[in-house]
Write a protein that holds these residues in place. Structure first.
Motif, mmCIF file in Angstrom:
data_model
loop_
_atom_site.group_PDB
_atom_site.id
_atom_site.type_symbol
_atom_site.label_atom_id
_atom_site.label_comp_id
_atom_site.label_asym_id
_atom_site.label_seq_id
_atom_site.Cartn_x
_atom_site.Cartn_y
_atom_site.Cartn_z
ATOM 1 N N ASN A 291 -45.525 -100.995 9.945
ATOM 2 C CA ASN A 291 -44.113 -101.319 10.158
ATOM 3 C C ASN A 291 -43.452 -100.363 11.142
ATOM 4 O O ASN A 291 -42.518 -100.733 11.839
ATOM 5 C CB ASN A 291 -43.357 -101.289 8.821
ATOM 6 C CG ASN A 291 -43.818 -102.388 7.892
ATOM 7 O OD1 ASN A 291 -44.069 -103.510 8.321
ATOM 8 N ND2 ASN A 291 -43.944 -102.079 6.616
ATOM 9 N N GLU B 232 -37.340 -102.975 20.476
ATOM 10 C CA GLU B 232 -37.721 -102.736 19.079
ATOM 11 C C GLU B 232 -39.091 -102.064 19.039
ATOM 12 O O GLU B 232 -40.001 -102.455 19.759
ATOM 13 C CB GLU B 232 -37.776 -104.072 18.339
ATOM 14 C CG GLU B 232 -38.242 -103.983 16.907
ATOM 15 C CD GLU B 232 -38.343 -105.353 16.246
ATOM 16 O OE1 GLU B 232 -38.066 -105.438 15.046
ATOM 17 O OE2 GLU B 232 -38.707 -106.340 16.929
ATOM 18 N N ARG C 198 -41.305 -102.709 13.263
ATOM 19 C CA ARG C 198 -40.436 -103.646 12.553
ATOM 20 C C ARG C 198 -38.997 -103.135 12.541
ATOM 21 O O ARG C 198 -38.277 -103.262 11.554
ATOM 22 C CB ARG C 198 -40.952 -103.789 11.120
ATOM 23 C CG ARG C 198 -40.708 -105.119 10.499
ATOM 24 C CD ARG C 198 -41.168 -105.127 9.060
ATOM 25 N NE ARG C 198 -39.990 -105.291 8.204
ATOM 26 C CZ ARG C 198 -40.009 -105.198 6.895
ATOM 27 N NH1 ARG C 198 -41.129 -104.906 6.267
ATOM 28 N NH2 ARG C 198 -38.916 -105.366 6.188
ATOM 29 N N THR D 211 -35.864 -105.797 11.567
ATOM 30 C CA THR D 211 -35.794 -106.235 10.167
ATOM 31 C C THR D 211 -35.797 -105.051 9.205
ATOM 32 O O THR D 211 -35.338 -105.180 8.074
ATOM 33 C CB THR D 211 -36.960 -107.182 9.815
ATOM 34 O OG1 THR D 211 -38.202 -106.520 10.077
ATOM 35 C CG2 THR D 211 -36.882 -108.461 10.624
#
Length: 200
Positions: free
Chosen positions: A102, A58, A61, A64
């Protein structure tokens, strides 16, 4: 975390987890949007995914973000006025900034000047003290898997290995961008680039 690992050990099982590697101070502009195989996020995912037991990678972010609206995910751009050269947030030199990160420091395959955040998701290792069911190659009959190692959780070791993989990847991209035949020449090219960004 220690309690979770200790409890897992007592039960004869194994446990996975997540590690995070953060790159501080990487300037904007490392990587490329032009070629699919040279995007910084792709290269980092490739290098971290190459570690044993890592099953997902990942950036920022990313996980999510997939279940969120754009207004909740995208990092608005601001301009931070200069108030000095000190170590605190308000004393840093003038530059374009984001109040959130993010994106994990990478947009469009290129670093954006924020911290680069990479996470690796590890599966539990498959050799358990309480063995899984298996099949004998010789007889083709059901048997128990052999127990070959004593690890309960590889997250701490994998985090160290991931730091090295991320460092190699970032170093490779820095050399690609700034070039040079010596560390002195590399630093000169880097310093000129940083000044160019600050003057923008």
């Amino acid at each position: 975390m220690r309690e979770e690992v200790a409890e897992t050990s007592r039960s004869g099982d194994t446990v996975g987890g997540v590690f995070e590697v953060v790159v501080h101070g990487l300037p904007a502009g490392i990587g490329t949007y032009a070629n699919w195989d040279e995007r910084l996020d792709g290269l980092l995912a490739w290098s971290v995914m190459s570690l044993q037991a890592v099953k997902a990678v990942e950036i920022g972010r990313g996980v999510t973000a997939a279940e969120s609206f754009g207004s909740q995910v995208h990092d608005a751009i601001h301009y931070a006025p200069k108030s000095g050269d000190g170590p605190t947030e308000t004393d840093r030199p003038t530059r374009f900034r984001r109040q959130q990160n993010n994106a994990g420091g990478i947009e469009g395959g290129i670093s954006n000047g924020e911290d680069v955040i990479v996470r690796g998701y590890l599966k539990p290792i498959s050799t358990l003290r309480r063995p899984l069911e298996s099949v004998s190659f010789a007889t083709r009959e059901a048997t128990s898997a052999s127990y070959e190692r004593s690890d309960i959780c590889v997250v701490p070791a994998a985090g160290v290995a991931a730091e090295a993989m991320v460092a190699f990847t970032i170093a490779s991209q820095v050399l690609e961008k700034f070039g040079g035949d010596s560390a002195l020449e590399l630093k000169r090219n880097y310093d000129v680039y940083i000044q160019q960004i600050r003057n923008y």
